[in-house]
Design an enzyme around this catalytic site. Structure first.
Site, mmCIF file in Angstrom:
data_model
loop_
_atom_site.group_PDB
_atom_site.id
_atom_site.type_symbol
_atom_site.label_atom_id
_atom_site.label_comp_id
_atom_site.label_asym_id
_atom_site.label_seq_id
_atom_site.Cartn_x
_atom_site.Cartn_y
_atom_site.Cartn_z
ATOM 1 C CG HIS A 101 2.514 -13.285 4.449
ATOM 2 N ND1 HIS A 101 3.821 -12.969 4.748
ATOM 3 C CD2 HIS A 101 2.029 -12.227 3.762
ATOM 4 C CE1 HIS A 101 4.107 -11.769 4.256
ATOM 5 N NE2 HIS A 101 3.027 -11.290 3.665
ATOM 6 C CG ASP A 108 -10.176 3.776 1.704
ATOM 7 O OD1 ASP A 108 -9.040 3.392 1.321
ATOM 8 O OD2 ASP A 108 -10.341 4.710 2.511
ATOM 9 C CG HIS A 140 -0.112 -3.355 0.195
ATOM 10 N ND1 HIS A 140 0.721 -3.588 -0.874
ATOM 11 C CD2 HIS A 140 0.127 -4.364 1.070
ATOM 12 C CE1 HIS A 140 1.431 -4.691 -0.653
ATOM 13 N NE2 HIS A 140 1.081 -5.180 0.515
ATOM 14 C CB THR A 141 -6.355 0.237 1.356
ATOM 15 O OG1 THR A 141 -7.001 1.377 1.922
ATOM 16 C CG2 THR A 141 -7.164 -1.002 1.709
ATOM 17 C CG ASN A 151 -8.263 5.574 8.407
ATOM 18 O OD1 ASN A 151 -7.703 4.746 9.134
ATOM 19 N ND2 ASN A 151 -9.517 5.945 8.603
ATOM 20 C CB THR A 191 -3.921 4.754 2.730
ATOM 21 O OG1 THR A 191 -4.207 3.938 3.877
ATOM 22 C CG2 THR A 191 -3.841 3.869 1.491
#
Length: 250
Positions: free
Chosen positions: A42, A187, A163-164, A182, A180
């Site tokens: 950001h 990943d 965003h994982t 986790n 996700t």
């Protein structure tokens, strides 16, 4: 774009390495990698290529920028980082916040994003409204990341894979939940989950689903879902470009 990185002193380089070690410890202890990555993104994502304003230059610490709706919750990150910054005053806020994003990815198991020091702090925050809106589609993503920031379609999809890490909070964004299983592991599961459709307990924003309906974005989603190494390589390049918008341009 070619870069002409400034030469920093040995003392400054030492300050960067000390900050890196402190950030590793903080992020591991507090499990705050998603928050630090969001702070870095950001901070940088306000860059406007036409006016050469905004970007990763330390203005996120200002109350004015922290009050922008898209930055809800980032005051927590700024407060968490301040004790380290006070201990290492040599490093600029601009470098420090971008270094926090690099370390967040590394600590979470992601690729080692290169880091070049030398950003100088700027006093004036950018105007509100330059960050992407999660409720909008591919045209909006290209307007913000492409026309405004100067990034490519590949960069857009690779960065979306960030965003994982993390989750949305209803009180900050109006959305709730992780992308996700986790949310502290970096990943390629953002892409595999996106391709497998809606699942209870997992989030898919309109801006995520836009990647599947766009003929240029979707093949990249499929590529990264099938090949984590390819995702890491392209993510590393995209994160580096984002973190250096408006910095060291030759």
């Amino acid at each position: 774009m070619a870069k002409n990185y400034p030469v920093v002193s040995a003392e400054y380089q030492e300050a960067v390495e000390k900050a890196r070690q402190k950030l590793r410890a903080l992020i591991a202890e507090k499990s705050c990698a998603p928050l630090m990555l969001r702070l870095a993104w950001h901070s940088a994502g306000t860059f406007d290529v036409s006016s050469k304003t905004g970007g990763p230059f330390g203005t996120m610490k200002t109350p004015a920028e922290l009050s922008h709706a898209a930055n809800a919750g980032l005051d927590i990150a700024v407060r968490m980082l301040e004790p380290i910054k006070e201990e290492i005053p040599t490093i600029s806020y601009a470098d420090f916040y971008q270094l926090a994003g690099v370390v967040a990815v590394e600590v979470s198991g992601g690729p080692a994003v290169p880091f070049h020091p030398g950003r100088e702090d700027k006093p004036a925050p950018p105007p509100e409204g330059r960050l992407p809106d999660a409720t909008k589609g591919s045209d909006h993503l290209r307007q913000v990341f492409g026309a405004q920031m100067g990034l490519s379609d590949q960069d857009i999809v690779a960065l979306s894979g960030g965003h994982t890490l993390g989750r949305c909070h209803k009180e900050r964004s109006g959305f709730e939940g992780p992308w996700t299983r986790n949310p502290l592991q970096f990943d390629n599961s953002y892409f595999t989950e996106l391709l497998s459709g809606d699942k209870e307990g997992l989030l898919q924003l309109p801006s995520d689903k836009a990647l599947l309906s766009d003929p240029a974005f979707c093949p990249l989603v499929e590529k990264y879902a099938a090949d984590e190494k390819a995702f890491f390589e392209d993510y590393k390049e995209a994160h580096l470009k984002l973190s250096e918008l408006g910095f060291a341009d030759a």
